[in-house]
Scaffold this motif. Sequence first.
Motif, PDB file in Angstrom:
ATOM      1  N   GLY A  60       0.686  -1.213   0.142  1.00 29.53           N
ATOM      2  CA  GLY A  60      -0.112   0.010  -0.072  1.00 29.53           C
ATOM      3  C   GLY A  60       0.818   1.173  -0.158  1.00 29.53           C
ATOM      4  N   ALA A  61       2.030   1.355  -0.127  1.00 28.63           N
ATOM      5  CA  ALA A  61       2.841   2.492  -0.339  1.00 28.63           C
ATOM      6  C   ALA A  61       3.841   2.348  -1.324  1.00 28.63           C
ATOM      7  CB  ALA A  61       3.693   2.669   1.115  1.00 28.63           C
ATOM      8  N   VAL A  62       3.990   3.488  -2.175  1.00 29.90           N
ATOM      9  CA  VAL A  62       4.703   3.254  -3.554  1.00 29.90           C
ATOM     10  C   VAL A  62       5.285   4.650  -3.789  1.00 29.90           C
ATOM     11  CG1 VAL A  62       3.548   1.315  -4.531  1.00 29.90           C
ATOM     12  CG2 VAL A  62       2.589   3.651  -4.992  1.00 29.90           C
ATOM     13  N   THR A  63       6.237   4.865  -4.688  1.00 28.79           N
ATOM     14  CA  THR A  63       6.652   5.966  -5.466  1.00 28.79           C
ATOM     15  C   THR A  63       5.940   6.104  -6.889  1.00 28.79           C
ATOM     16  OG1 THR A  63       8.611   5.070  -6.268  1.00 28.79           O
ATOM     17  CG2 THR A  63       8.786   5.774  -4.025  1.00 28.79           C
ATOM     18  N   ALA A  64       6.068   7.356  -7.134  1.00 27.82           N
ATOM     19  CA  ALA A  64       5.445   7.455  -8.730  1.00 27.82           C
ATOM     20  C   ALA A  64       6.344   6.536  -9.453  1.00 27.82           C
ATOM     21  CB  ALA A  64       5.646   8.969  -8.993  1.00 27.82           C
ATOM     22  N   GLU A  65       7.708   6.568  -9.293  1.00 27.07           N
ATOM     23  CA  GLU A  65       8.493   5.675 -10.302  1.00 27.07           C
ATOM     24  C   GLU A  65       8.247   4.470 -10.608  1.00 27.07           C
ATOM     25  OE1 GLU A  65      10.923   9.402  -8.971  1.00 27.07           O
ATOM     26  OE2 GLU A  65       9.430   7.785  -7.863  1.00 27.07           O
ATOM     27  N   PRO A  91      -0.915  11.420  -0.700  1.00 24.16           N
ATOM     28  CA  PRO A  91       0.483  11.884  -0.768  1.00 24.16           C
ATOM     29  C   PRO A  91       1.078  12.019   0.337  1.00 24.16           C
ATOM     30  CG  PRO A  91      -0.893  13.561  -1.636  1.00 24.16           C
ATOM     31  CD  PRO A  91      -1.874  12.609  -1.005  1.00 24.16           C
ATOM     32  N   GLU A  92       2.391  11.781   0.875  1.00 22.08           N
ATOM     33  CA  GLU A  92       3.105  11.944   1.806  1.00 22.08           C
ATOM     34  C   GLU A  92       4.484  12.470   1.578  1.00 22.08           C
ATOM     35  OE1 GLU A  92       1.795  11.736   4.803  1.00 22.08           O
ATOM     36  OE2 GLU A  92       0.244  10.062   4.560  1.00 22.08           O
ATOM     37  N   VAL A  93       4.895  13.538   2.193  1.00 22.16           N
ATOM     38  CA  VAL A  93       6.183  14.234   1.709  1.00 22.16           C
ATOM     39  C   VAL A  93       7.281  13.822   2.761  1.00 22.16           C
ATOM     40  CG1 VAL A  93       7.287  16.428   1.439  1.00 22.16           C
ATOM     41  CG2 VAL A  93       4.890  16.130   0.809  1.00 22.16           C
ATOM     42  N   SER A  94       8.296  13.523   2.130  1.00 23.40           N
ATOM     43  CA  SER A  94       9.680  12.872   3.014  1.00 23.40           C
ATOM     44  C   SER A  94      10.251  14.352   3.526  1.00 23.40           C
ATOM     45  CB  SER A  94      10.469  12.085   1.962  1.00 23.40           C
ATOM     46  OG  SER A  94      11.179  12.899   1.045  1.00 23.40           O
ATOM     47  N   PRO A  95      11.205  14.117   4.319  1.00 28.55           N
ATOM     48  CA  PRO A  95      11.907  14.908   4.724  1.00 28.55           C
ATOM     49  C   PRO A  95      12.803  15.890   3.797  1.00 28.55           C
ATOM     50  CG  PRO A  95      12.343  13.420   6.478  1.00 28.55           C
ATOM     51  CD  PRO A  95      11.360  12.756   5.239  1.00 28.55           C
ATOM     52  N   ASP A  96      13.291  14.989   2.622  1.00 27.91           N
ATOM     53  CA  ASP A  96      13.977  15.764   1.423  1.00 27.91           C
ATOM     54  C   ASP A  96      12.988  16.384   0.543  1.00 27.91           C
ATOM     55  OD1 ASP A  96      16.371  14.663   2.964  1.00 27.91           O
ATOM     56  OD2 ASP A  96      16.009  12.740   1.533  1.00 27.91           O
ATOM     57  N   GLY A  97      11.611  16.469   0.755  1.00 26.47           N
ATOM     58  CA  GLY A  97      11.008  17.040  -0.022  1.00 26.47           C
ATOM     59  C   GLY A  97      10.270  16.313  -1.271  1.00 26.47           C
ATOM     60  N   GLU A  98      10.647  14.876  -1.220  1.00 26.41           N
ATOM     61  CA  GLU A  98      10.047  13.989  -2.045  1.00 26.41           C
ATOM     62  C   GLU A  98       8.722  13.520  -1.674  1.00 26.41           C
ATOM     63  OE1 GLU A  98      11.548  13.105  -4.841  1.00 26.41           O
ATOM     64  OE2 GLU A  98      13.690  13.339  -4.381  1.00 26.41           O
ATOM     65  N   ILE A  99       8.012  13.099  -2.680  1.00 24.14           N
ATOM     66  CA  ILE A  99       6.456  12.634  -2.584  1.00 24.14           C
ATOM     67  C   ILE A  99       6.378  11.271  -2.513  1.00 24.14           C
ATOM     68  CG2 ILE A  99       4.062  12.872  -3.264  1.00 24.14           C
ATOM     69  CD1 ILE A  99       4.900  15.714  -4.433  1.00 24.14           C
ATOM     70  N   VAL A 100       5.728  10.477  -1.862  1.00 25.34           N
ATOM     71  CA  VAL A 100       5.427   9.364  -1.870  1.00 25.34           C
ATOM     72  C   VAL A 100       3.869   8.878  -1.727  1.00 25.34           C
ATOM     73  CG1 VAL A 100       7.652   8.377  -0.889  1.00 25.34           C
ATOM     74  CG2 VAL A 100       5.750   8.885   0.593  1.00 25.34           C
ATOM     75  N   TYR A 101       3.427   7.808  -2.063  1.00 21.87           N
ATOM     76  CA  TYR A 101       1.883   7.701  -1.979  1.00 21.87           C
ATOM     77  C   TYR A 101       1.559   6.516  -1.317  1.00 21.87           C
ATOM     78  CZ  TYR A 101       2.914  11.083  -5.609  1.00 21.87           C
ATOM     79  OH  TYR A 101       3.197  12.011  -6.108  1.00 21.87           O
ATOM     80  N   HIS A 102       0.379   6.658  -0.419  1.00 21.59           N
ATOM     81  CA  HIS A 102       0.054   5.803   0.428  1.00 21.59           C
ATOM     82  C   HIS A 102      -1.598   5.492   0.336  1.00 21.59           C
ATOM     83  CE1 HIS A 102      -1.488   5.413   5.016  1.00 21.59           C
ATOM     84  NE2 HIS A 102      -1.228   4.049   4.554  1.00 21.59           N
ATOM     85  N   PHE A 103      -1.752   4.164   0.309  1.00 22.85           N
ATOM     86  CA  PHE A 103      -3.168   3.756  -0.251  1.00 22.85           C
ATOM     87  C   PHE A 103      -3.735   2.806   0.818  1.00 22.85           C
ATOM     88  CE2 PHE A 103      -0.827   4.836  -4.000  1.00 22.85           C
ATOM     89  CZ  PHE A 103      -1.760   5.349  -4.824  1.00 22.85           C
TER      90      PHE A 103
END
Length: 439
Positions: free
Chosen positions: A214-219, A251-263
């Motif tokens: 349930g948790a992925v990146t756009a790539e 969407p969830e934002v990492s400390p580095d400003g990257e976006i990940v996705y939670h379902f």
Amino acid sequence: MAPNPTLMQAVEHLGYRVTVGDVATQAGLNVNMAQAGLLALASDARGHLQVAETGEIVYLFPKNFRTVLRNKFLRLRLKEWWEKIWKVLFYLIRISFGIILIASIVLIFVAIAVILIAVNSSRDSDDSGGGHSHGGGGMVFMPHFWFGPDIWWFFYPDYSDRYQQRRVSSPEGKRQMNFLEAVFSFLFGDGNPNADLEERRWQEIATVIRNNQGAVTAEQIAPYLDDIGEGWGKEYEDYMLSVLTRFNGQPEVSPDGEIVYHFPELQTTAQERNSQPVGAYLRERPWRFSQADSGQIMLSAGLGAVNIIGALVLNSLLRGEIGIQLAQSGGLIAFVQSIYWILLSYGIAFLSIPLIRYFWIQWRNQRVEARNQQRQERAILLNQANSALHKKIAYAQQFAAKTVIGREDLAYTTETELIEQEIEQADKIDAEWQRRLNN
């Protein structure tokens, strides 16, 4: 309103006990649509709701729920009847093109034979009246037409036995076409091989999300999408909006400003399931000219050519003196002359349509291959991920979770009365109250 057939198939495939996430993954449905569909199906098919202590809902259906629905919905019964009727009608339509071609050829060559016999009879009468004699007793000229290969093999008495011996399974597990089916396939092909592309796309995307708990990146999702944009649109991952909308992602934002996705909806399942196999990228199937074998294609093309040549020969004979007389006297020749242009046009169209379709398929497959290559390149980039992407994927896994709702986790179910459930769970309720008192 009749239930969604795709949703019903997913429920059956998953063993009749499902969550919204299970069905959304299996069928590639929008999460909200899957939830609404399951509620409606449970109501109509006498299904049950099982509520876990965490508030998650499991839907339980009887194995005969299709029978229940069939008895309840006249529209569903009519649809099933129509599907059976349409299968027969469509099969008759498919074989009709081959039947018309054979009938056209037979009609043309019977007319040619009648005219030639009349011409030979007229010559014999003239020869007898003129007192001329020929050695050998005056043979009557009978034309011999060669059709190339034996095109009438499927009319032989033992065709059924020989067909059963020739019948083999194709790589897709389908039986070999008979000749009449092959004629339709030669003319019009066998349908869009990617008719289920969108269904496969969302099934594979949901499977990737489920396999990653349930948790992925756009790539990880990009290899299954078509147009992911350019420039800012690609950098800001706008293409993930449709995935988020369909599966209620966050969407969830990492400390580095990257976006990940939670379902969250895809993290709950009704029973333990292993990771499902899924392709590295969504691959469109190339269009095929025909699924008929090469012999059937050559035979179909040959018969089309025979139809055109025969029509041209017939036209020449109809313009002759005997042909004109026979046409004026009525009967078969008059009928054939009246539909001559239909016979010729059918033969020309019979070869023109596949020729045009062949070049169209080549153009279409180039575009299919280009899209496949783009998605494959994204999959390669994912497999060759740099340290930044690895870090991003690792951050996404912080949101990974998997909840399997077993019967021991249920707080309530509509299968039995509430009082019975309270009695059955008395020990569990007492233990919970004791825990709260101790705290």
